[in-house]
Design an enzyme around this catalytic site. Structure first.
Site, PDB file in Angstrom:
ATOM      1  N   SER A 138       0.855  -1.177   0.000  1.00 38.21           N
ATOM      2  CA  SER A 138       0.000   0.000   0.000  1.00 38.21           C
ATOM      3  C   SER A 138       0.899   1.238   0.000  1.00 38.21           C
ATOM      4  O   SER A 138       1.706   1.416   0.905  1.00 38.21           O
ATOM      5  CB  SER A 138      -0.884  -0.040   1.250  1.00 38.21           C
ATOM      6  OG  SER A 138      -1.667   1.123   1.364  1.00 38.21           O
ATOM      7  N   LYS A 164      -0.920  -0.864  -4.507  1.00 37.02           N
ATOM      8  CA  LYS A 164      -2.145  -0.123  -4.171  1.00 37.02           C
ATOM      9  C   LYS A 164      -1.751   1.324  -3.915  1.00 37.02           C
ATOM     10  O   LYS A 164      -0.865   1.589  -3.096  1.00 37.02           O
ATOM     11  CB  LYS A 164      -2.793  -0.749  -2.931  1.00 37.02           C
ATOM     12  CG  LYS A 164      -3.800   0.125  -2.199  1.00 37.02           C
ATOM     13  CD  LYS A 164      -4.555  -0.676  -1.139  1.00 37.02           C
ATOM     14  CE  LYS A 164      -4.718   0.079   0.163  1.00 37.02           C
ATOM     15  NZ  LYS A 164      -5.420  -0.711   1.200  1.00 37.02           N
ATOM     16  N   LYS A 166      -2.845   4.993  -2.554  1.00 42.13           N
ATOM     17  CA  LYS A 166      -3.821   5.771  -1.793  1.00 42.13           C
ATOM     18  C   LYS A 166      -4.193   6.977  -2.652  1.00 42.13           C
ATOM     19  O   LYS A 166      -3.306   7.618  -3.244  1.00 42.13           O
ATOM     20  CB  LYS A 166      -3.185   6.239  -0.471  1.00 42.13           C
ATOM     21  CG  LYS A 166      -2.941   5.101   0.504  1.00 42.13           C
ATOM     22  CD  LYS A 166      -4.253   4.572   1.050  1.00 42.13           C
ATOM     23  CE  LYS A 166      -4.022   3.643   2.221  1.00 42.13           C
ATOM     24  NZ  LYS A 166      -5.295   3.167   2.794  1.00 42.13           N
ATOM     25  N   ASP A 191      -7.098   3.062  -3.224  1.00 37.50           N
ATOM     26  CA  ASP A 191      -7.857   3.086  -1.964  1.00 37.50           C
ATOM     27  C   ASP A 191      -8.112   4.540  -1.577  1.00 37.50           C
ATOM     28  O   ASP A 191      -7.168   5.306  -1.364  1.00 37.50           O
ATOM     29  CB  ASP A 191      -7.048   2.391  -0.860  1.00 37.50           C
ATOM     30  CG  ASP A 191      -7.803   2.280   0.464  1.00 37.50           C
ATOM     31  OD1 ASP A 191      -8.986   2.689   0.522  1.00 37.50           O
ATOM     32  OD2 ASP A 191      -7.205   1.778   1.446  1.00 37.50           O
ATOM     33  N   GLU A 216     -11.098   0.833  -3.782  1.00 35.20           N
ATOM     34  CA  GLU A 216     -11.428   0.490  -2.398  1.00 35.20           C
ATOM     35  C   GLU A 216     -12.072   1.684  -1.690  1.00 35.20           C
ATOM     36  O   GLU A 216     -11.531   2.788  -1.706  1.00 35.20           O
ATOM     37  CB  GLU A 216     -10.124   0.075  -1.698  1.00 35.20           C
ATOM     38  CG  GLU A 216     -10.268  -0.390  -0.263  1.00 35.20           C
ATOM     39  CD  GLU A 216      -8.905  -0.810   0.333  1.00 35.20           C
ATOM     40  OE1 GLU A 216      -7.926  -0.979  -0.424  1.00 35.20           O
ATOM     41  OE2 GLU A 216      -8.835  -0.958   1.564  1.00 35.20           O
ATOM     42  N   ASP A 241     -13.957  -1.678   2.413  1.00 37.13           N
ATOM     43  CA  ASP A 241     -13.085  -1.867   3.583  1.00 37.13           C
ATOM     44  C   ASP A 241     -13.874  -1.367   4.801  1.00 37.13           C
ATOM     45  O   ASP A 241     -14.551  -2.162   5.474  1.00 37.13           O
ATOM     46  CB  ASP A 241     -11.768  -1.091   3.351  1.00 37.13           C
ATOM     47  CG  ASP A 241     -10.837  -1.054   4.551  1.00 37.13           C
ATOM     48  OD1 ASP A 241     -11.212  -1.523   5.639  1.00 37.13           O
ATOM     49  OD2 ASP A 241      -9.710  -0.529   4.437  1.00 37.13           O
ATOM     50  N   LYS A 265     -10.262  -7.244   7.223  1.00 37.60           N
ATOM     51  CA  LYS A 265      -9.305  -6.898   8.282  1.00 37.60           C
ATOM     52  C   LYS A 265      -9.890  -7.469   9.564  1.00 37.60           C
ATOM     53  O   LYS A 265     -10.943  -7.002  10.023  1.00 37.60           O
ATOM     54  CB  LYS A 265      -9.169  -5.383   8.433  1.00 37.60           C
ATOM     55  CG  LYS A 265      -8.425  -4.696   7.306  1.00 37.60           C
ATOM     56  CD  LYS A 265      -8.368  -3.197   7.542  1.00 37.60           C
ATOM     57  CE  LYS A 265      -7.679  -2.503   6.378  1.00 37.60           C
ATOM     58  NZ  LYS A 265      -7.857  -1.024   6.463  1.00 37.60           N
ATOM     59  N   GLY A 293      -4.563  -4.539   5.813  1.00 37.60           N
ATOM     60  CA  GLY A 293      -3.498  -4.352   6.797  1.00 37.60           C
ATOM     61  C   GLY A 293      -3.714  -3.061   7.542  1.00 37.60           C
ATOM     62  O   GLY A 293      -4.401  -2.157   7.056  1.00 37.60           O
TER      63      GLY A 293
HETATM   64  O1  OSB Z   1      -7.374   1.609   4.425  1.00 32.44           O
HETATM   65  O2  OSB Z   1      -6.253  -0.142   4.096  1.00 32.44           O
HETATM   66  C1  OSB Z   1      -6.384   0.927   4.686  1.00 32.44           C
HETATM   67  C2  OSB Z   1      -3.353   1.560   6.922  1.00 32.44           C
HETATM   68  C3  OSB Z   1      -3.942   2.139   8.024  1.00 32.44           C
HETATM   69  C4  OSB Z   1      -5.294   2.343   8.004  1.00 32.44           C
HETATM   70  C5  OSB Z   1      -6.064   1.984   6.884  1.00 32.44           C
HETATM   71  C6  OSB Z   1      -5.471   1.388   5.792  1.00 32.44           C
HETATM   72  C7  OSB Z   1      -4.086   1.207   5.795  1.00 32.44           C
HETATM   73  C8  OSB Z   1      -3.331   0.664   4.659  1.00 32.44           C
HETATM   74  C9  OSB Z   1      -1.990   0.061   4.940  1.00 32.44           C
HETATM   75  O3  OSB Z   1      -3.684   0.775   3.515  1.00 32.44           O
HETATM   76  C10 OSB Z   1      -2.007  -1.394   4.812  1.00 32.44           C
HETATM   77  C11 OSB Z   1      -0.776  -2.058   5.387  1.00 32.44           C
HETATM   78  O4  OSB Z   1       0.218  -2.190   4.677  1.00 32.44           O
HETATM   79  O5  OSB Z   1      -0.810  -2.487   6.565  1.00 32.44           O
HETATM   80 MG    MG Z   2      -8.504   0.559   2.944  1.00 33.81          MG
END
Ligand code: OSB
Ligand code: MG
Length: 375
Positions: A138, A164, A166, A191, A216, A241, A265, A293
């Protein structure tokens, strides 16, 4: 699983700097303040990790609130039960509304204690069908497109099997276009962490040109029906999510046509056992899932990697290697080999906590025990 008696719970608050700042549509993180639980039971110890963030900006939960609800509302209910099994935790904590991340952390610690006691790994318990899992990464919002391309290039060289990005309004179509132009047909997804509204549907449809695996959580958590409306305008698969807080929420979202894919998650849904129910529901509905994650330490990562070896986890997860997050992890590090992480084989989570390092980074420690009830 043999029931056990919960005798005490140690709560550790640790501070761990991230190797690089991680920016999302809800803020920038440069270090993490994490709550770890050690369940002390009649049958030995077990570890849990709470994925709540420092501020209530991903969901309504946050670390101080999680610790408070555990100490004052959740742990007392479990101590009162006498003998219990991880499978009883959800039921025992039902009177307390919400607080899935806090509930997940204690259920995880009890499950770990039970599985360590019986010699069974998390992977075996979940019915893992793989010894290693495909990993994605991510990538946070960057200050410029060249900086983003540099970061993505490093991750691809390390072997990650999916990227991925953001996104947020003002950082969406251009970064996606730039990554596609530079890196070709690499598996790519985005995402938004709830940063858009349904009136952005036409704009989000511009992403269709880039053949993303999914988009996402474009809209706010409560706007499940609006995701179904969005799906009529946007061709790219919609993945939820934040909206998926339970197996019931997943069933409703699927029936509404709000998502074609689900990010699981365990922390967000109240624990690994509810996460397994979502996996099974999605299998029945032919909805692919992948492991999300929350920047976990090696403890949460161990459980997540084990669960990601279940059959319907068919897309690479946000289960990146330890060195993508931390210079030094609190367990033996997870190392990427050919874009995959190995599922731990040992009993329970199958990883060991480095107690010297844990002591160094702990900024708060408390132990909660059953109190004698007034007669
Ligand atoms: O939305 O998936 C998410 C991290 C913290 C809070 C929300 C998210 C995330 C990540 C990181 O996208 C995922 C990871 O590598 O742990
Ligand atoms: Mg997410």
């Amino acid at each position: 699983m043999n029931p056990l008696t919960l005798e005490a719970v140690e709560l550790f608050r640790i501070r761990l700097p991230l190797v690089a700042p991680f920016e999302t549509s809800f803020g920038i993180q440069t270090e993490r303040d994490i709550l770890l639980l050690k369940a002390k039971t009649s049958d030995g110890d077990g570890w849990g990790e709470c994925v709540a963030t420092e501020e209530p900006t991903y969901s309504s939960e946050y670390i101080e609130g999680a610790q408070h609800v555990l100490v004052h509302h959740l742990l007392p209910r479990l101590f009162e039960r006498g003998r219990l099994s991880a499978e009883d935790v959800g039921q025992a904590l039902r009177p307390v509304h919400g607080h899935q991340m806090a509930k997940a952390a204690i259920e995880m610690a009890i499950l770990d204690a039970q599985l360590r006691a019986s010699g069974e790994s998390f992977g075996h318990f979940f019915g893992a069908v793989r010894e290693e899992v495909d990993c994605g990464v991510s990538v946070g919002i960057h200050s410029s497109i060249p900086a983003l391309l540099q970061t993505v290039g490093v991750y691809l060289d390390q072997g990650y099997r999916r990227i991925k990005l953001k996104i947020k309004p003002g950082w969406d179509v251009e970064p996606v276009r730039a990554v596609r132009e530079r890196f070709g047909d690499v598996p790519l997804q985005v995402d938004a962490n709830t940063a858009y509204s349904v009136s952005d549907a036409k704009h989000l449809a511009e992403l269709d040109a880039f053949e993303l695996l999914l988009i996402e959580q474009p809209l706010p958590e409560e706007q499940v029906l609006a995701h179904a409306e969005l799906a009529k305008v946007v061709q790219t698969a919609i993945c939820l999510d934040e909206s998926i807080t339970s197996v019931q929420a997943a069933a409703d979202a699927i029936q509404l046509g709000a998502c074609q894919i689900i990010n699981i998650k365990p922390g967000r849904v109240g624990g690994y056992l509810e996460a397994r129910r979502i996996h099974d529901l999605c299998s029945q509905h032919r909805i692919p899932v992948w492991m999300g994650g929350m920047l976990e330490t090696g403890l949460g990562r161990a459980g997540n990697v084990a669960m990601a070896a279940m059959p319907n986890f068919t897309l690479p997860g946000d289960t990146s290697a330890s060195d993508r997050y931390y210079h030094r992890d609190i367990t033996e590090p997870f190392v990427l080999v050919e874009g995959r992480l190995r599922v731990p084989q040992g009993a329970g989570l199958g990883v060991n906590v480095d107690t010297d390092f844990l002591a160094q980074i702990t900024h708060r420690h408390e132990t909660v025990r059953p109190t004698r009830r007034a007669i």
